[in-house]
Design a protein around this motif. Structure first.
Motif, PDB file in Angstrom:
ATOM      1  N   LEU A  75       1.954  -9.937   1.238  1.00  0.00           N
ATOM      2  CA  LEU A  75       1.328  -8.749   1.822  1.00  0.00           C
ATOM      3  C   LEU A  75       2.005  -8.449   3.148  1.00  0.00           C
ATOM      4  N   VAL A 118      -3.135  -7.761   8.659  1.00  0.00           N
ATOM      5  CA  VAL A 118      -2.924  -7.305   7.285  1.00  0.00           C
ATOM      6  C   VAL A 118      -4.234  -7.266   6.507  1.00  0.00           C
ATOM      7  N   TYR A 119      -5.177  -8.156   6.844  1.00  0.00           N
ATOM      8  CA  TYR A 119      -6.476  -8.124   6.168  1.00  0.00           C
ATOM      9  C   TYR A 119      -7.244  -6.858   6.558  1.00  0.00           C
ATOM     10  N   ASP A 164       2.601  -3.052  -0.447  1.00  0.00           N
ATOM     11  CA  ASP A 164       2.288  -4.397  -0.951  1.00  0.00           C
ATOM     12  C   ASP A 164       0.784  -4.547  -1.133  1.00  0.00           C
ATOM     13  N   CYS A 165       0.034  -4.142  -0.104  1.00  0.00           N
ATOM     14  CA  CYS A 165      -1.427  -4.268  -0.157  1.00  0.00           C
ATOM     15  C   CYS A 165      -2.005  -3.459  -1.304  1.00  0.00           C
ATOM     16  N   ARG A 166      -1.566  -2.219  -1.440  1.00  0.00           N
ATOM     17  CA  ARG A 166      -2.083  -1.381  -2.519  1.00  0.00           C
ATOM     18  C   ARG A 166      -1.824  -2.018  -3.878  1.00  0.00           C
ATOM     19  N   ALA A 185      -5.718  -4.057   4.649  1.00  0.00           N
ATOM     20  CA  ALA A 185      -6.173  -4.078   3.260  1.00  0.00           C
ATOM     21  C   ALA A 185      -7.585  -3.521   3.137  1.00  0.00           C
ATOM     22  N   LEU A 232      -4.095  -5.172  -4.278  1.00  0.00           N
ATOM     23  CA  LEU A 232      -5.505  -4.823  -4.339  1.00  0.00           C
ATOM     24  C   LEU A 232      -5.840  -4.085  -5.630  1.00  0.00           C
TER      25      LEU A 232
END
Length: 276
Positions: A135, A174-175, A140-142, A178, A145
């Motif tokens: 991430l 990054v959390y 990356d997050c999308r 997200a 998730l």
């Protein structure tokens, strides 16, 4: 040092010294786990997928956790190297073009230490290229998730809580990213919390109270379903939420068990493999 994921060219390459043959290797770098069954369905399976995707590369792995390395050797006799040791062994074995696949979830202290190892050792190689952790960007997050939401498949009256490890410092952001993506891009029933950072369990409790629902799905946003998953998510978080009156459904698979996670890492490796 260059930014994460940048190509690190050795002194030999900068001096345009001839190389008779490029011998290529991929080093998969994990935090690690001492639990054989967990390692088999996660880390080992991920390494096998990368090996299949890159048949012309030597593919090896390394752990960043000294505790996991000692426990694996004690319990099963398998010796997992630290990244620095693995890189040195690759050089002794004649490999001079290396892609280091950073399989950490975020760019925390382990990534910093890995970068230091690469910086120290890259003059011994023709080239070393390193991927960003899992991430690292909003995309990356999308991707992760969206994959997790498909796996969790929440009912209309369920709130999803994805639980990461968390840590102090900017890497923890990054959390928050997200969580923001979930809340503002069509998944208002999905929340991201952390065991040791922000958002905390207390933050998640406050958020859940505002939803009015009494049904929660807990799922790991960590790489391997080892100690933190069983001890913190599946026990502490579950018990705390049940004490608050929630019905809790557990998703026990961690990120390294999903083929889609391997595909994201493979894509990161492929992007470096295609660079000149």
């Amino acid at each position: 040092m260059a930014a994460i994921g940048a190509v690190l060219i050795s002194c030999a390459a900068l001096a345009s010294q001839p190389v008779s043959e490029l011998r290529k290797a991929i080093l998969m770098v994990y935090y690690g786990t001492s639990e054989d069954s967990v390692r088999a369905i996660g880390i080992d399976a991920m390494t096998a997928r990368v090996r299949q995707a890159f048949p012309t590369y030597e593919v090896r792995d390394a752990f960043t956790s000294n505790g996991a390395i000692r426990a694996v050797k004690r319990r099963s006799g398998v010796e997992k190297p630290l990244p620095r040791e693995a890189l040195l062994q690759l050089r002794r074995d004649g490999f001079n073009s290396i892609i280091v696949a950073n399989c950490d979830v975020l760019a925390g202290i382990d990534t910093q230490l890995l970068e230091q190892d690469i910086r120290d050792l890259y003059p011994r190689f023709f080239e070393i290229k390193s991927t960003s952790p899992l991430l690292y960007t909003a995309d990356d997050c999308r991707r992760v998730l969206d994959m997790l939401l498909k796996k969790v498949a929440p009912a209309a009256d369920e709130q999803v809580v994805l639980v990461g490890h968390g840590r102090d410092g900017a890497a923890n952001d990054v959390y928050c990213l997200a969580d923001y993506i979930m809340q503002h891009e069509g998944h208002a029933n999905c929340h991201v919390g952390t065991i040791s950072g922000y958002p905390s369990l207390d933050n998640i409790k406050a958020t859940l109270r505002q939803t009015g629902t009494r049904r929660v799905v807990l799922a790991p946003l960590i790489m391997t379903a080892a100690g933190h998953a069983t001890r913190d998510i599946f026990k502490t978080w579950r018990e705390e939420l049940e004490h608050e009156g929630y019905s809790v459904r557990l998703v026990r698979s961690a990120l390294d068990e999903y083929e889609e996670t391997s595909e994201l890492i493979i894509d990161k490796i492929s992007a470096l493999d295609k660079e000149p």
